[in-house]
Design a protein around this motif. Sequence first.
Motif, short mmCIF file in Angstrom:
data_model
loop_
_atom_site.label_atom_id
_atom_site.label_comp_id
_atom_site.label_asym_id
_atom_site.label_seq_id
_atom_site.Cartn_x
_atom_site.Cartn_y
_atom_site.Cartn_z
N PRO A 88 0.79 -1.23 0.00
CA PRO A 88 0.00 0.00 0.00
C PRO A 88 0.82 1.28 0.00
CG PRO A 88 -1.00 -1.59 1.46
CD PRO A 88 0.31 -2.19 1.00
N PHE A 89 2.01 1.27 0.62
CA PHE A 89 2.85 2.46 0.58
C PHE A 89 3.29 2.77 -0.84
CE2 PHE A 89 4.63 3.09 5.15
CZ PHE A 89 3.34 3.20 5.63
N SER A 90 3.68 1.75 -1.58
CA SER A 90 4.09 1.94 -2.98
C SER A 90 2.90 2.34 -3.83
CB SER A 90 4.71 0.65 -3.54
OG SER A 90 5.89 0.31 -2.84
N LEU A 91 1.75 1.74 -3.58
CA LEU A 91 0.54 2.08 -4.33
C LEU A 91 0.15 3.53 -4.11
CD1 LEU A 91 -1.64 -1.13 -3.82
CD2 LEU A 91 -0.45 -0.42 -5.90
N TYR A 92 0.35 4.02 -2.89
CA TYR A 92 0.03 5.42 -2.61
C TYR A 92 0.93 6.36 -3.42
CZ TYR A 92 -0.57 9.82 -0.10
OH TYR A 92 -0.80 11.14 0.21
N VAL A 93 2.20 6.02 -3.49
CA VAL A 93 3.14 6.83 -4.28
C VAL A 93 2.73 6.84 -5.75
CG1 VAL A 93 5.51 6.99 -5.12
CG2 VAL A 93 5.08 6.52 -2.70
N MET A 94 2.40 5.67 -6.28
CA MET A 94 1.99 5.59 -7.68
C MET A 94 0.66 6.29 -7.92
SD MET A 94 3.23 1.82 -9.02
CE MET A 94 2.58 0.85 -7.65
N HIS A 95 -0.22 6.25 -6.91
CA HIS A 95 -1.49 6.96 -7.01
C HIS A 95 -1.26 8.46 -7.13
CE1 HIS A 95 -5.69 7.98 -6.04
NE2 HIS A 95 -5.19 8.89 -5.21
N LEU A 96 -0.37 9.00 -6.30
CA LEU A 96 -0.04 10.42 -6.38
C LEU A 96 0.54 10.79 -7.74
CD1 LEU A 96 1.61 11.34 -2.96
CD2 LEU A 96 -0.65 11.98 -3.78
N GLU A 97 1.47 9.97 -8.21
CA GLU A 97 2.11 10.26 -9.50
C GLU A 97 1.10 10.16 -10.64
OE1 GLU A 97 6.24 9.17 -11.89
OE2 GLU A 97 5.46 7.80 -10.35
N TYR A 98 0.22 9.19 -10.55
CA TYR A 98 -0.81 9.01 -11.58
C TYR A 98 -1.70 10.26 -11.66
CZ TYR A 98 -4.82 6.98 -14.04
OH TYR A 98 -5.84 6.72 -14.93
N TYR A 99 -2.14 10.75 -10.50
CA TYR A 99 -3.00 11.93 -10.50
C TYR A 99 -2.23 13.18 -10.92
CZ TYR A 99 -7.47 10.17 -8.91
OH TYR A 99 -8.68 9.55 -8.87
N LYS A 100 -0.93 13.21 -10.66
CA LYS A 100 -0.12 14.33 -11.16
C LYS A 100 -0.13 14.35 -12.68
CE LYS A 100 4.37 14.21 -11.42
NZ LYS A 100 5.84 14.20 -11.13
N TYR A 101 0.00 13.18 -13.31
CA TYR A 101 -0.05 13.11 -14.76
C TYR A 101 -1.43 13.47 -15.29
CZ TYR A 101 4.46 10.66 -14.55
OH TYR A 101 5.77 10.34 -14.33
N LEU A 102 -2.48 13.04 -14.58
CA LEU A 102 -3.83 13.41 -15.01
C LEU A 102 -4.04 14.91 -14.91
CD1 LEU A 102 -6.18 10.65 -13.49
CD2 LEU A 102 -5.10 10.72 -15.75
N LYS A 103 -3.52 15.51 -13.87
CA LYS A 103 -3.65 16.95 -13.70
C LYS A 103 -2.98 17.70 -14.84
CE LYS A 103 -2.40 20.65 -10.45
NZ LYS A 103 -3.76 21.23 -10.34
N GLN A 104 -1.88 17.14 -15.35
CA GLN A 104 -1.15 17.77 -16.46
C GLN A 104 -1.62 17.28 -17.82
OE1 GLN A 104 2.70 16.38 -15.05
NE2 GLN A 104 3.20 18.40 -14.21
#
Length: 380
Positions: free
Chosen positions: A220-236
Amino acid sequence: MNVKKMLAIWWPFLLLLIIETLLMFTTIDLPPYFFSLTVLSFFVFAGLQIILHEAGHFLCGWATGYRFLSYRIFSFVVLKEKGKLVFKRQAVNEAVAQCLMVPDKEWNPTRYPYKLYLSGGVLFNAICSLSALFLLTSDFIPAIFPLLFSGIGLFLTLSNGLPKRMNDGAILKKCRKNPAYRQMMYHQLRTVYYLTESRTLTSLPPESFELFDEVELSDPFSLYVMHLEYYKYLKQFQFDKAAVLIEKQWNIKDKLVPLDRMMVQAEKLFCLSLHRQSAEEATKMYHQTDVQLMQKYEQITFKRIFATYFLYVENDPVKALIWTKAGWNLGNSNTFDNGLQVEINLLEWLRQHAQLKLEQQPANEVRQEGAVNLRDEVVR
């Protein structure tokens, strides 16, 4: 909640009340409403033990130098935002309650006090449960109540203390054995703090997106990091990079818990829907039973995903606008969710594209029954 829904939930308790009322007119020697009070006490004591558990995290964290960030019970959260305490709602995840504290920014990310903070909840449940047993000899309190309170506390102590999945005991065990895991927890607590202080996903420090080889991607810690990065890409609107990240999670989906697996499957459909060459694969995934069930969930992410599918795969802007409108209705709430603004921006982007396609589409090409009137209503 209407009367029918309330009866559907509470009818067993109401039936018990009726039976106990009738028993009062018999010769059976029972205290009035004994069973009803016991059932009601169970829920009250369970809620109280949960509150005490999170209070333990708060006090032990505060005692070791952490600062308060948020305290959530079910979907209600008290959050420290820009130096002030505010009350908000938050989507319930696997943890029914959670107290988050902020580690000092000057601490060493691999050597900082974490043991007492992580153990605080279990310690408080155990101490309060043992203390309640002294009430067994009381002449004023029936023995069933301290026994019930202590039993619930003991259950929470064991279920959170014995390492399993992502409970307190499992996180503590991983942190003790793995410096990289301690570092990830430190950065994630700091990241949640940054996000509550109005930092955007694109302004987070690099360590917020750091993955470690020593920590599995399915953790879950790794998934949280990937979740943040994924939403960063969506935001951009960098959908190609987002698709690469989802593909990485898709490759480990069998190792994920059902909720995480469902979210990865949904985002996979989103990424496929945006690429014309993947339309056939997107259609096949859309008709899977698991994906069809997602349409019943009142979650803004699913509304965004189905709006994307109908717009770019089915070429149906009317349905796409219906889904974007449903998403907007969910987004207009006092919900604490770091990805909510990204979802709203994406829904607006989809709405504009669907509106443009709808205006360019002749009325006689709108396919669903009764859609001409709906088309005119959406345009207005």
